[in-house]
Motif scaffolding. Structure first.
Motif, mmCIF file in Angstrom:
data_model
loop_
_atom_site.group_PDB
_atom_site.id
_atom_site.type_symbol
_atom_site.label_atom_id
_atom_site.label_comp_id
_atom_site.label_asym_id
_atom_site.label_seq_id
_atom_site.Cartn_x
_atom_site.Cartn_y
_atom_site.Cartn_z
ATOM 1 N N GLU A 236 6.428 45.987 26.773
ATOM 2 C CA GLU A 236 5.002 45.945 27.123
ATOM 3 C C GLU A 236 4.119 45.415 25.982
ATOM 4 N N TYR A 237 4.653 45.379 24.749
ATOM 5 C CA TYR A 237 3.842 44.934 23.617
ATOM 6 C C TYR A 237 4.113 43.489 23.193
ATOM 7 N N MET A 238 5.261 42.977 23.593
ATOM 8 C CA MET A 238 5.702 41.676 23.084
ATOM 9 C C MET A 238 6.340 40.860 24.201
ATOM 10 N N PRO A 239 6.176 39.529 24.162
ATOM 11 C CA PRO A 239 6.912 38.706 25.127
ATOM 12 C C PRO A 239 8.387 38.648 24.731
ATOM 13 N N ALA B 112 7.488 50.023 17.771
ATOM 14 C CA ALA B 112 7.748 49.856 19.213
ATOM 15 C C ALA B 112 8.080 48.409 19.567
ATOM 16 N N PHE B 113 8.225 47.551 18.558
ATOM 17 C CA PHE B 113 8.364 46.122 18.831
ATOM 18 C C PHE B 113 9.833 45.695 18.807
ATOM 19 N N PRO B 114 10.309 45.044 19.876
ATOM 20 C CA PRO B 114 11.703 44.596 19.880
ATOM 21 C C PRO B 114 11.956 43.670 18.690
ATOM 22 N N ALA B 115 13.011 43.957 17.919
ATOM 23 C CA ALA B 115 13.264 43.183 16.698
ATOM 24 C C ALA B 115 14.754 43.058 16.434
ATOM 25 N N LEU B 116 15.133 41.972 15.777
ATOM 26 C CA LEU B 116 16.537 41.698 15.467
ATOM 27 C C LEU B 116 16.689 41.393 13.979
ATOM 28 N N ALA B 117 17.857 41.775 13.433
ATOM 29 C CA ALA B 117 18.280 41.261 12.130
ATOM 30 C C ALA B 117 19.366 40.225 12.416
ATOM 31 N N TRP B 118 19.499 39.246 11.528
ATOM 32 C CA TRP B 118 20.404 38.116 11.785
ATOM 33 C C TRP B 118 21.414 37.922 10.662
ATOM 34 N N ASP C 281 19.996 23.019 13.648
ATOM 35 C CA ASP C 281 20.906 23.315 14.774
ATOM 36 C C ASP C 281 20.349 24.389 15.691
ATOM 37 N N ILE C 282 19.856 25.469 15.070
ATOM 38 C CA ILE C 282 19.349 26.578 15.881
ATOM 39 C C ILE C 282 18.166 27.247 15.189
ATOM 40 N N PHE C 283 17.357 27.890 16.020
ATOM 41 C CA PHE C 283 16.162 28.582 15.543
ATOM 42 C C PHE C 283 16.290 30.058 15.915
ATOM 43 N N LEU C 284 16.056 30.938 14.952
ATOM 44 C CA LEU C 284 16.184 32.379 15.196
ATOM 45 C C LEU C 284 14.857 33.082 14.930
ATOM 46 N N PHE C 285 14.466 33.934 15.865
ATOM 47 C CA PHE C 285 13.271 34.756 15.662
ATOM 48 C C PHE C 285 13.699 36.206 15.431
ATOM 49 N N SER C 286 13.094 36.842 14.421
ATOM 50 C CA SER C 286 13.344 38.279 14.235
ATOM 51 C C SER C 286 12.506 39.077 15.236
ATOM 52 N N HIS C 287 11.277 38.640 15.447
ATOM 53 C CA HIS C 287 10.385 39.241 16.443
ATOM 54 C C HIS C 287 9.144 38.367 16.536
#
Ligand SMILES: [Zn+2]
Length: 312
Positions: A130-133, A198-204, A90-96
Motif C-alpha cells: 500500500e505504500y510503494m509500487p 513497512a517498505f518492500p526492500a531487497l538486498a542484492w 546488462d541488468i538494473f536492480l532496485f533495492s526499493h
C-alpha cells in the motif's frame, strides 16, 4: 629572445594542459578497466545539503558497467562522469522505491534512448504494497500509456516496438533466504528480502568474474537474510544512514554501526564499504568505526561519490 621564449612557454602550458585533461579522462575511465570493480555513484542519502548524489552503484567488469543498482537523485550525472554507457548495462536492480534510490531512473532511461541499445534491459526490484509500487508498476507509472508520466517513451514498454530496446521489469518476491534472480553465462544475481520499515526492500548479491558483491540496500538489519547473502562476499556495501543509539523511526528503517559490524563479521566479508551517508552520520566516522571494529576486523572504507573499489 622573448619572442622565442614566450611561445615555448605557451607551448609548454598547452602540452601540460593536454596531459592534465588526458589524466582526468583516464581517471574517470579507470574504474573497472581490468577485472571487476564496484563504483559508488551516489554515497549520500536524500539530503542535498550533503553535496552527495543519492544511493547508486555500478559493477564494472573489464571496462564495462555491467550491473547498476539503484538510481537516486544525482546518480544520472555521476553515471555520465563515470563514463559508463547505458547500452552496456546488462541488468538494473532496485533495492526499493524511495526517491533517494529511484529518482534519477527516468533521466538515465532518456539518456539511453539516444544510445544505440537494441537489446532489452531487465529490471529487477521488490513487489509492491500500500505504500510503494511494485517494480512493474513503477516502470509502468513512468512510461506506459495512457497515464504514464513520460508516456511519450511508451515504445520502451510496448512489446515488439520497432526500436527493439525494451524495459523488462520484474517483481522479485524473495523471502528470508537468498534466491537466484538472474543468471547468464557471465553473471548471477541473488536477492533476499530485508526489513526497511513497512517498505518492500531487497538486498542484492552480484556474482561476476569470480567475485561476490553484496549491497545491503536500506534495512534495519533484522533477521539472518542479509548475513546469509553476504557470506564470504569480496565486498559488502552497507548503508550507514543512522548513528549508534538511533531510536524510533530511524532505527526501524536503518541499521546502526553495531549491526553493520555484526553482519560484516558474521558473514566474514573481505571488505566493507559504508555508503548512504547522511547528515546524521557524517562527522561521526570515528564513533562508527569503533562500533564496527568491535565486531569486524577486515578492511573498511567510508565511500564518496565516484569512489572505485577494484576487487583483487
Ligand atoms: Zn535511502
Amino acid at each position: 629572445m622573448y619572442a622565442l621564449r614566450l611561445p615555448a612557454k605557451a607551448l609548454l602550458i598547452l602540452v601540460s594542459l593536454f596531459f592534465v585533461c588526458e589524466a582526468r579522462r583516464a581517471t574517470a575511465q579507470s574504474c573497472g578497466a581490468r577485472g571487476v570493480a564496484v563504483q559508488v555513484l551516489g554515497s549520500g542519502g536524500p539530503e542535498l545539503e550533503d553535496k552527495r548524489a543519492s544511493s547508486s552503484y555500478l559493477v564494472w567488469e573489464n571496462g564495462k558497467a555491467r550491473v547498476m543498482v539503484d538510481a537516486g537523485g544525482g546518480s544520472a550525472l555521476r553515471f555520465g562522469e563515470s563514463d559508463a554507457k547505458m547500452s552496456e548495462v546488462d541488468i538494473f536492480l532496485f533495492s526499493h522505491f524511495h526517491i533517494d534510490h529511484s529518482g534519477d531512473f527516468p533521466a538515465l532511461i532518456f539518456s539511453s534512448w539516444f544510445e544505440d541499445r537494441k537489446h532489452p534491459l531487465p529490471i529487477f526490484g521488490p513487489p509492491g504494497n500500500e505504500y510503494m509500487p511494485s517494480t512493474t508498476e513503477f516502470v509502468g507509472d513512468l512510461f506506459s500509456e495512457p497515464h504514464g508520466a513520460w508516456r511519450y517513451l511508451s515504445d520502451l514498454v510496448t512489446p515488439d516496438s520497432p526500436g527493439g530496446y525494451q524495459l523488462q521489469p520484474h517483481n522479485v518476491d524473495a523471502g528470508a533466504v537468498p534466491v537466484v534472480v538472474f543468471r547468464n553465462s557471465e553473471l548471477a544475481v541473488y536477492a533476499v528480502r530485508v526489513i526497511h520499515g513497512a517498505f518492500p526492500a531487497l538486498a542484492w548479491r552480484v556474482e561476476i568474474g569470480g567475485k561476490r558483491i553484496v549491497f545491503s540496500g536500506d534495512t534495519n538489519g533484522e533477521g539472518e537474510g542479509l548475513t546469509l547473502l553476504a557470506t564470504n562476499a569480496d565486498i559488502f556495501v552497507a548503508h550507514n544512514a543512522v548513528p549508534e543509539g538511533a531510536t524510533g523511526v530511524e532505527r526501524r528503517l536503518h541499521m546502526p554501526p553495531s549491526v553493520i559490524g555484526t553482519i560484516a563479521g558474521n558473514a566474514h566479508v573481505k571488505q566493507l564499504v559504508l555508503s548512504h551517508r547522511m547528515l546524521r552520520t557524517l562527522g561521526k566516522e570515528k564513533e562508527t568505526q569503533v562500533e564496527i571494529r568491535r565486531r569486524y576486523s577486515g578492511p573498511m572504507a567510508f565511500a564518496n561519490d565516484l569512489d572505485c573499489f577494484p576487487l583483487k
